[in-house]
Design an enzyme around this catalytic site. Sequence first.
Site, PDB file in Angstrom:
ATOM      1  N   HIS A  19       0.803  -1.129  -0.098  1.00  0.00           N
ATOM      2  CA  HIS A  19       0.089   0.159  -0.148  1.00  0.00           C
ATOM      3  C   HIS A  19       1.081   1.362  -0.073  1.00  0.00           C
ATOM      4  O   HIS A  19       2.154   1.056  -0.348  1.00  0.00           O
ATOM      5  CB  HIS A  19      -1.138   0.198   1.301  1.00  0.00           C
ATOM      6  CG  HIS A  19      -0.322  -0.209   2.552  1.00  0.00           C
ATOM      7  ND1 HIS A  19       0.370   1.001   2.949  1.00  0.00           N
ATOM      8  CD2 HIS A  19      -0.106  -1.070   3.398  1.00  0.00           C
ATOM      9  CE1 HIS A  19       0.890   0.493   4.279  1.00  0.00           C
ATOM     10  NE2 HIS A  19       0.410  -0.715   4.285  1.00  0.00           N
ATOM     11  N   HIS A  60       4.043   1.519   2.304  1.00  0.00           N
ATOM     12  CA  HIS A  60       5.431   0.929   1.708  1.00  0.00           C
ATOM     13  C   HIS A  60       6.041   1.731   0.651  1.00  0.00           C
ATOM     14  O   HIS A  60       7.236   1.833   0.264  1.00  0.00           O
ATOM     15  CB  HIS A  60       4.861  -0.503   1.233  1.00  0.00           C
ATOM     16  CG  HIS A  60       4.278  -1.381   2.162  1.00  0.00           C
ATOM     17  ND1 HIS A  60       3.265  -2.109   2.007  1.00  0.00           N
ATOM     18  CD2 HIS A  60       4.575  -1.688   3.359  1.00  0.00           C
ATOM     19  CE1 HIS A  60       2.833  -2.496   2.883  1.00  0.00           C
ATOM     20  NE2 HIS A  60       3.584  -2.607   3.888  1.00  0.00           N
ATOM     21  N   CYS A  86       4.721 -10.505  20.252  1.00  0.00           N
ATOM     22  CA  CYS A  86       3.851 -10.394  19.199  1.00  0.00           C
ATOM     23  C   CYS A  86       4.299 -10.727  17.807  1.00  0.00           C
ATOM     24  O   CYS A  86       5.335 -10.119  17.440  1.00  0.00           O
ATOM     25  CB  CYS A  86       3.723  -8.555  19.388  1.00  0.00           C
ATOM     26  SG  CYS A  86       2.471  -8.141  17.853  1.00  0.00           S
ATOM     27  N   CYS A 132       4.565  -7.654  15.277  1.00  0.00           N
ATOM     28  CA  CYS A 132       5.969  -6.688  15.241  1.00  0.00           C
ATOM     29  C   CYS A 132       7.177  -7.685  15.551  1.00  0.00           C
ATOM     30  O   CYS A 132       8.199  -6.888  15.245  1.00  0.00           O
ATOM     31  CB  CYS A 132       5.845  -6.171  16.995  1.00  0.00           C
ATOM     32  SG  CYS A 132       4.204  -5.216  17.132  1.00  0.00           S
ATOM     33  N   CYS A 171      -1.323  -6.714  22.272  1.00  0.00           N
ATOM     34  CA  CYS A 171      -0.174  -5.773  21.693  1.00  0.00           C
ATOM     35  C   CYS A 171      -0.777  -4.430  21.412  1.00  0.00           C
ATOM     36  O   CYS A 171      -1.690  -4.303  20.835  1.00  0.00           O
ATOM     37  CB  CYS A 171       0.222  -6.403  20.304  1.00  0.00           C
ATOM     38  SG  CYS A 171       1.075  -5.076  19.420  1.00  0.00           S
ATOM     39  N   HIS A 189      -1.184  -3.576  17.630  1.00  0.00           N
ATOM     40  CA  HIS A 189      -1.718  -4.479  16.809  1.00  0.00           C
ATOM     41  C   HIS A 189      -3.170  -4.940  17.411  1.00  0.00           C
ATOM     42  O   HIS A 189      -3.968  -5.526  16.744  1.00  0.00           O
ATOM     43  CB  HIS A 189      -1.204  -5.647  16.276  1.00  0.00           C
ATOM     44  CG  HIS A 189       0.132  -5.302  15.474  1.00  0.00           C
ATOM     45  ND1 HIS A 189       1.394  -5.044  15.856  1.00  0.00           N
ATOM     46  CD2 HIS A 189       0.178  -4.953  13.906  1.00  0.00           C
ATOM     47  CE1 HIS A 189       2.183  -4.941  14.901  1.00  0.00           C
ATOM     48  NE2 HIS A 189       1.398  -4.833  13.707  1.00  0.00           N
ATOM     49  N   LYS A 216      -2.548   5.642  11.761  1.00  0.00           N
ATOM     50  CA  LYS A 216      -1.532   5.313  10.748  1.00  0.00           C
ATOM     51  C   LYS A 216      -2.407   4.406   9.470  1.00  0.00           C
ATOM     52  O   LYS A 216      -3.130   3.716  10.026  1.00  0.00           O
ATOM     53  CB  LYS A 216      -0.503   4.553  11.380  1.00  0.00           C
ATOM     54  CG  LYS A 216       0.505   3.708  10.568  1.00  0.00           C
ATOM     55  CD  LYS A 216       1.347   2.752  11.476  1.00  0.00           C
ATOM     56  CE  LYS A 216       2.139   1.501  10.442  1.00  0.00           C
ATOM     57  NZ  LYS A 216       2.686   0.642  10.930  1.00  0.00           N
ATOM     58  N   LYS A 248      -2.453  -2.065   7.079  1.00  0.00           N
ATOM     59  CA  LYS A 248      -3.014  -3.340   7.064  1.00  0.00           C
ATOM     60  C   LYS A 248      -4.061  -3.388   8.277  1.00  0.00           C
ATOM     61  O   LYS A 248      -5.051  -3.748   8.656  1.00  0.00           O
ATOM     62  CB  LYS A 248      -2.093  -4.420   7.054  1.00  0.00           C
ATOM     63  CG  LYS A 248      -2.731  -5.680   7.066  1.00  0.00           C
ATOM     64  CD  LYS A 248      -1.832  -6.657   6.790  1.00  0.00           C
ATOM     65  CE  LYS A 248      -2.585  -8.225   7.153  1.00  0.00           C
ATOM     66  NZ  LYS A 248      -1.887  -8.674   8.393  1.00  0.00           N
TER      67      LYS A 248
HETATM   68  N1  MSP Z   1       9.947  -6.424   7.827  1.00  0.00           N
HETATM   69  C1  MSP Z   1       9.870  -4.988   8.584  1.00  0.00           C
HETATM   70  C2  MSP Z   1      11.171  -4.334   8.402  1.00  0.00           C
HETATM   71  C3  MSP Z   1      12.498  -5.169   8.319  1.00  0.00           C
HETATM   72  S1  MSP Z   1      13.821  -3.977   7.718  1.00  0.00           S
HETATM   73  C4  MSP Z   1      15.265  -5.101   8.341  1.00  0.00           C
HETATM   74  C5  MSP Z   1       8.656  -4.453   8.608  1.00  0.00           C
HETATM   75  N2  MSP Z   1       7.857  -4.602   7.489  1.00  0.00           N
HETATM   76  S2  MSP Z   1       6.578  -3.719   7.307  1.00  0.00           S
HETATM   77  O1  MSP Z   1       6.181  -4.080   5.900  1.00  0.00           O
HETATM   78  O2  MSP Z   1       5.489  -3.887   8.340  1.00  0.00           O
HETATM   79  O3  MSP Z   1       6.860  -2.189   7.082  1.00  0.00           O
HETATM   80  C6  MSP Z   1       7.939  -1.603   6.263  1.00  0.00           C
HETATM   81  C7  MSP Z   1       7.757  -0.107   6.408  1.00  0.00           C
HETATM   82  O4  MSP Z   1       6.596   0.374   5.863  1.00  0.00           O
HETATM   83  C8  MSP Z   1       8.159   0.362   7.889  1.00  0.00           C
HETATM   84  O5  MSP Z   1       9.125   1.448   7.714  1.00  0.00           O
HETATM   85  C9  MSP Z   1       7.124   1.043   8.013  1.00  0.00           C
HETATM   86  O6  MSP Z   1       7.163   2.246   8.914  1.00  0.00           O
HETATM   87  C10 MSP Z   1       6.371   1.709   6.662  1.00  0.00           C
HETATM   88  N3  MSP Z   1       5.137   1.906   6.689  1.00  0.00           N
HETATM   89  C11 MSP Z   1       4.033   0.904   6.846  1.00  0.00           C
HETATM   90  N4  MSP Z   1       2.873   1.834   6.680  1.00  0.00           N
HETATM   91  C12 MSP Z   1       3.190   3.280   6.882  1.00  0.00           C
HETATM   92  C13 MSP Z   1       2.398   4.348   6.818  1.00  0.00           C
HETATM   93  N5  MSP Z   1       1.217   4.516   6.899  1.00  0.00           N
HETATM   94  N6  MSP Z   1       3.320   5.468   6.667  1.00  0.00           N
HETATM   95  C14 MSP Z   1       4.539   5.412   6.540  1.00  0.00           C
HETATM   96  N7  MSP Z   1       5.170   4.285   6.573  1.00  0.00           N
HETATM   97  C15 MSP Z   1       4.428   3.124   6.763  1.00  0.00           C
HETATM   98  O7  MSP Z   1       8.342  -3.551   9.451  1.00  0.00           O
END
Ligand code: MSP
Length: 658
Positions: free
Chosen positions: A19, A22, A127, A130, A145, A148, A296, A299
């Site tokens: 989304h 990411h 969790c 996390c 958590c 979540h 935020k 998902k």
């Molecule tokens: N897999 C771990 C990261 C491991 S790095 C060695 C993880 N993955 S994640 O898919 O959950 O999140 C990845 C990134 O997306 C994180 O930096 C997270 O902050 C970012 N974001 C997810 N939702 C977000 C927003 N709504 N806004 C900005 N960034 C967001 O954590």
Amino acid sequence: MSETFYVTTPIYYVNAKPHIGHAYTTLVADSLTRFKRQRGIDSFMLTGTDEHGINIERAAEARGVPVKQHVDSIVEEFKAAFARLGVDYDLWIRTTDPYHEASVQKLWGILKERGYIYKGHYEGWFCGSCNEFKDVDEKTDQPVCAIHEKPLDRIAEESYFFKFSAMQQRLLDLYRDHPEFVQPEVRRNEVISFVQGGLKDLSLSRVSVKWGIPVPDDPAHTIYVWFDALANYITALGWGNDHYQGFDRYWPALHLVGKDILRFHAVYWPAFLIAAGIELPRTVFVHGMLLRGGQKMGKTLGNAIQLNVLHGHFTNDMIRYFLLREVAFGQDGEVTYEALIDRVNSDLADGLGNLASRTLTMIKNYFDGVPPRPQAAGTEFDEDVRSILESAKAAFDGEFGSLNFSRALEAAWRGIARVDKYITDHHPWKLAKQDSNSDELRAVIATAYEGLRHLVLLTVPALPDATRQIWRQMGLGGEPLHINPNTTTWGEGLDISKIYAISPAFPKLNKEKIMAEIDSESTTAPEAQPPQPQTAPTSKIEPAKADSEKIAIDDFVKIDLRVATVLEAERVPKSDKLLRIIVDVGEPQSRQILAGIAEYYKPEDLVGRKIVVVANLAPRKMRGLESNGMLLAASVGESGRPVIATFAEDVPNGARLK
Ligand code: MSP
């Protein structure tokens, strides 16, 4: 050794679809890489997927598919999403890549050998979303958590531990001696107070998780997923393996991460590296969250802006520019479709787009498309505009390089406003009426053109597609991504060809209409859309198909119909019927299409028109030229006269018809 640049995004969990959250970090990393490359710096961008751990094991189980099959399919979705956004990374790492798994085991071996890993027993709460052990009040029966809002797992098992407690002083020394290590300042302070609060040894393996990398020599244990994931930043470059020879060349990295994963990157990761005796990253830069309704996006809440909705209404450049300009990097920022439309209209359509089209139109009208350069004495570029643009360039560079993207773009847009005002103040349209060949008119238009040239170069990292399009329309050669604005001198001798195709880089968006469409899309699933009513066939028109010949919606969606703008058009030599047209379908590269409409349309009438193309047709050769797609036209009357399908309103190139 020459300067190099290495930027990483977090690697994404493959338990959810991609989304905008990411896309955010990934687009920022991509823009930064373009910024560095344009300035001649040898750069490397890494992104990828985090594929191990209990949550992924569970997601696959819930779908009823083998874990590897589950992760493979989601990885493809992430790759496709980033490709669609025009992200140009250098390497996609998967934590299931064998070279990565072997290197993680090697890193484990080094820590073990150096006495930082020991075996013990772990009991506590965890969790799975996390992937973090949680300190909770032991009296609570079923803790949840806080992030979540899901019940935590109770873990009581044999575990290897990392001697985190031994790292406290070394970490505090790091934050003190290298204040640039964690940025912005507010995050650095957060990390310092966390570490000052004391560090407990960290459980580094699990026997109850199977989907992961086995501990060397003790395969009943699976390595803790964050240890595995963080190591990606070095294994990707070839640390501990020979799949790539980039570690000496690119390390240390700039890590871009969201604030929710600050502790893992700014505390755990340097602790592992210090223990292993490996050089530390240069900086962990922490950005805020994209919010919707103050929360935020993601998902967990299911409130994320969907990428497919964005692509239906906005170009990649619009999305990228908006994210860089609207949200101060490092802080949280509310993101709405309305704000995106407003930004596009005010900054892109009325700002850069308008400056480009008014300048180029005047060159076409007053100078027959040949951009004037000052020649005789007295026809100099305007000194004031020149010096303001030079300072805009310096400000842009300083701010963009310090990751203040919003302020960098503000500086560039001050330059755009200055050139725009300069044109208005000198009213070239009046000068042209008096004497279309005057030195003054020549100097005014030359200054505007030159200003535009520098501004286009400056905005390349934020608008990679549109700046290339404007550059081409300006009659300039070369790739703007490879032209360093800082070594581009004002008024240097240039090889400029004639301007003949002008199409607006950013059409103005109709806010009300787009918002109504977005609202209806979010309430109507595509499958639920009723078939469009057929118009009653007349004798000249081929009747609509009988029911038995009707196709299912699945067949229709196979046809990729896209909005495009005609950039160039010409007759195909020795053919009465064929026109060769170059179209912008919202992709990084324009396409060539051959259309059998030469008897009915003049090439010059097509340039700048919005059309519909079938974008996924296999390429076909005609008269030795390759046609990459098909233009849609109605076939009218006995003769089958083509009437090109077009739009009554502005639509971005690349928008899909469905
Ligand atoms: N897999 C771990 C990261 C491991 S790095 C060695 C993880 N993955 S994640 O898919 O959950 O999140 C990845 C990134 O997306 C994180 O930096 C997270 O902050 C970012 N974001 C997810 N939702 C977000 C927003 N709504 N806004 C900005 N960034 C967001 O954590």
